[in-house]
Design an enzyme around this catalytic site. Structure first.
Site, PDB file in Angstrom:
ATOM      1  N   ASP A  46      -9.845  -4.934  -4.926  1.00  0.00           N
ATOM      2  CA  ASP A  46      -9.329  -3.928  -3.997  1.00  0.00           C
ATOM      3  C   ASP A  46     -10.213  -2.679  -4.073  1.00  0.00           C
ATOM      4  O   ASP A  46     -10.295  -2.032  -5.115  1.00  0.00           O
ATOM      5  CB  ASP A  46      -7.884  -3.580  -4.368  1.00  0.00           C
ATOM      6  CG  ASP A  46      -7.167  -2.753  -3.301  1.00  0.00           C
ATOM      7  OD1 ASP A  46      -7.841  -2.003  -2.568  1.00  0.00           O
ATOM      8  OD2 ASP A  46      -5.931  -2.863  -3.204  1.00  0.00           O
TER       9      ASP A  46
ATOM     10  N   SER B 279       0.832  -1.199   0.000  1.00  0.00           N
ATOM     11  CA  SER B 279       0.000   0.000   0.000  1.00  0.00           C
ATOM     12  C   SER B 279       0.877   1.262   0.000  1.00  0.00           C
ATOM     13  O   SER B 279       1.693   1.425  -0.888  1.00  0.00           O
ATOM     14  CB  SER B 279      -0.972  -0.039   1.181  1.00  0.00           C
ATOM     15  OG  SER B 279      -2.003   0.906   1.035  1.00  0.00           O
TER      16      SER B 279
ATOM     17  N   HIS C 122      -7.962  -5.428  -0.498  1.00  0.00           N
ATOM     18  CA  HIS C 122      -6.739  -4.697  -0.133  1.00  0.00           C
ATOM     19  C   HIS C 122      -5.997  -5.521   0.915  1.00  0.00           C
ATOM     20  O   HIS C 122      -6.045  -5.242   2.109  1.00  0.00           O
ATOM     21  CB  HIS C 122      -7.087  -3.308   0.395  1.00  0.00           C
ATOM     22  CG  HIS C 122      -5.919  -2.362   0.430  1.00  0.00           C
ATOM     23  ND1 HIS C 122      -5.297  -1.914  -0.711  1.00  0.00           N
ATOM     24  CD2 HIS C 122      -5.246  -1.792   1.476  1.00  0.00           C
ATOM     25  CE1 HIS C 122      -4.313  -1.101  -0.381  1.00  0.00           C
ATOM     26  NE2 HIS C 122      -4.262  -1.022   0.934  1.00  0.00           N
TER      27      HIS C 122
END
Length: 266
Positions: A214, A161, A246
């Protein structure tokens, strides 16, 4: 199998509109309180919180990966991944912990973060000073490994991320050729700067992994990042994991282990 394990210590009343996780304890949610008046003008008095979690090579140390966690996390969970399913006997894993700072996207609340976040869409404002300061910290970790005897082309930088976004930026701006760059569920920061004068890693192999479902950093952003990077570095491979949100999964960890074995452990 996907991992999505929440921290039981996090009160649901403190979790803001960002929520998501990958391996153990990877929630994008508030861990701290309101912003401190003592924060410096850059918004963060320091980059890292103590010494990184380290998983040492069991056998001959041939390569090192420096892996950066996501928002609201610390490096311990990823160190666990590199000590189990992503473990390679000849690769050392360094998983730093970020310091806490206020994050604009989460209403200014304090939490572990490498830099400030203003939004997650492609046009969101970026914390250029914070990103640069964090990249310098990553470069310092790379330099330490080189000074310890590991060649730059046997070192990889990666992350998840926001940590993956930082890893891509830090890797592409490092002045020596690295062995590999990894971005999981991530995005391309400061894209207006590239390629510019940054040429050392314009052929470095890059692994991008993304979930098809995601909802925090949509697959389209990952694919856009892939396309932008390929304009100056053709050695980008995108792995899309069907049904993954995610987060991360066993298949992604196996693919990452193979990728690292091919590029920094020979």
């Amino acid at each position: 199998m996907f991992r999505s394990v929440s921290r039981s210590a996090i009160s649901t009343s403190r979790c803001v509109f960002l929520s998501g996780s990958s391996l153990s304890s990877r929630l994008l949610c508030s861990l701290g309180g309101p912003p401190s008046d003592e924060e410096d003008s850059s918004g963060m008095s320091r980059i890292a919180n103590g010494e990184p979690a380290v998983v040492r090579a069991r056998g001959q140390h041939k390569g090192t990966i420096i892996f950066l966690h996501g928002l609201g996390d610390q490096g311990t969970g990823w160190a666990d991944a590199f000590s189990t399913e992503a473990r390679h006997d000849n690769i050392k894993a360094i998983c730093p912990h970020s310091a806490e700072r206020s994050v604009t996207l989460n209403m200014g609340m304090r939490m572990p973060a490498w830099y400030d976040l203003f939004g997650l869409d492609a046009t969101a404002r970026e914390d250029a000073d914070g990103i640069q300061a964090a990249a310098q910290y990553v470069h310092h970790l790379i330099d330490e490994e080189i000074n310890a005897g590991i060649p730059a082309d046997h070192i990889a930088v990666g992350g998840f991320s926001m940590g993956g976004a930082l890893a891509i930026y830090a890797g592409l701006t490092y002045p020596k050729k690295l062995g590999a760059i990894v971005g999981l569920s991530s995005f391309f920061l400061q894209r207006q700067k590239f390629p510019g004068s940054y040429t050392a890693n314009n052929a470095t192999p890059i692994f991008l992994g993304h979930g098809s479902q995601d909802f925090l950093v949509p697959l389209q952003i990952g694919q856009m990042s892939e396309g932008l990077i390929k304009q100056f570095n053709p050695n980008v491979e995108m792995h899309v994991y069907r049904g993954m949100q995610h987060s991360s999964c066993s298949e992604e960890m196996r693919d990452l282990k193979t990728f690292l074995s091919n590029h920094i452990a020979k």
